[in-house]
Design an enzyme around this catalytic site. Sequence first.
Site, PDB file in Angstrom:
ATOM      1  CG  ASP A 144     -11.413 -45.227 -63.844  1.00  0.00           C
ATOM      2  OD1 ASP A 144     -11.187 -44.771 -64.985  1.00  0.00           O
ATOM      3  OD2 ASP A 144     -11.071 -44.642 -62.794  1.00  0.00           O
ATOM      4  NE  ARG A 197     -10.247 -42.111 -64.438  1.00  0.00           N
ATOM      5  CZ  ARG A 197     -10.386 -41.516 -63.257  1.00  0.00           C
ATOM      6  NH1 ARG A 197     -10.101 -40.230 -63.138  1.00  0.00           N
ATOM      7  NH2 ARG A 197     -10.800 -42.179 -62.204  1.00  0.00           N
TER       8      ARG A 197
END
Length: 230
Positions: A175, A177
Amino acid sequence: NEALLVIKSAQLLPAAIISKITNGKDYAALHNLTYLQADQLKEVSTSAREIADAISAEIPTARAENTQFHIFRPNISGEEHYAIEIGKIDRNQPTLVRIHSACFTGDVLGSLKCDCGAQLHAATKMINDQGGGLLIYLNQEGRGIGLTNKIRAYSLQDQGFDTVEANHRLGFEDDERDFQLAATIMSEMRISNIKLITNNPSKIAIMGKYDIIVTERIPLHVGRNETNLR
């Protein structure tokens, strides 16, 4: 690290040619190249955490009519992010919050490969039905790898890989983000105690690092279908 940082910031595949040269500034000028120092790259990559509420306006929607739409703009460069203030927020009580990452294929096209669109609409209605709260919409498409790379990952998923495996094969982390952005937006809006609508318990720990207290996690079980089950 700096090479990967600038490539990921440009949402390109994380692969670079690295060569040691002398007099880098002169070399760049001679060959008409852009010259950046490592500290400049780090400044640009973290600048999105210094964001301001640039403009806001009322935008009624199908699932929440009383909404104030805010655009948060980074001070130096980077993507704009959005906060939708739904109903009336009582800052003396924990605020109902959904942190939603952009998903063009799911949010706009209704893709059955993910549950993003269903989560976005369900969370908006939940916040509205409970009287008010905040929907934060982060422009971090494809878990932060961008739309082009997300479609590359989809192509790998067609070969049998799951989301995480596909990201790894493209050279990305599970991930990519940055949820500090959401914490910054909430701080700018004077929100520090929240009830978080999420299926991801790790977000609670992330919020805690940036002085956002999560008093409750509210799961969001929608959007499951035969296509995205695995």
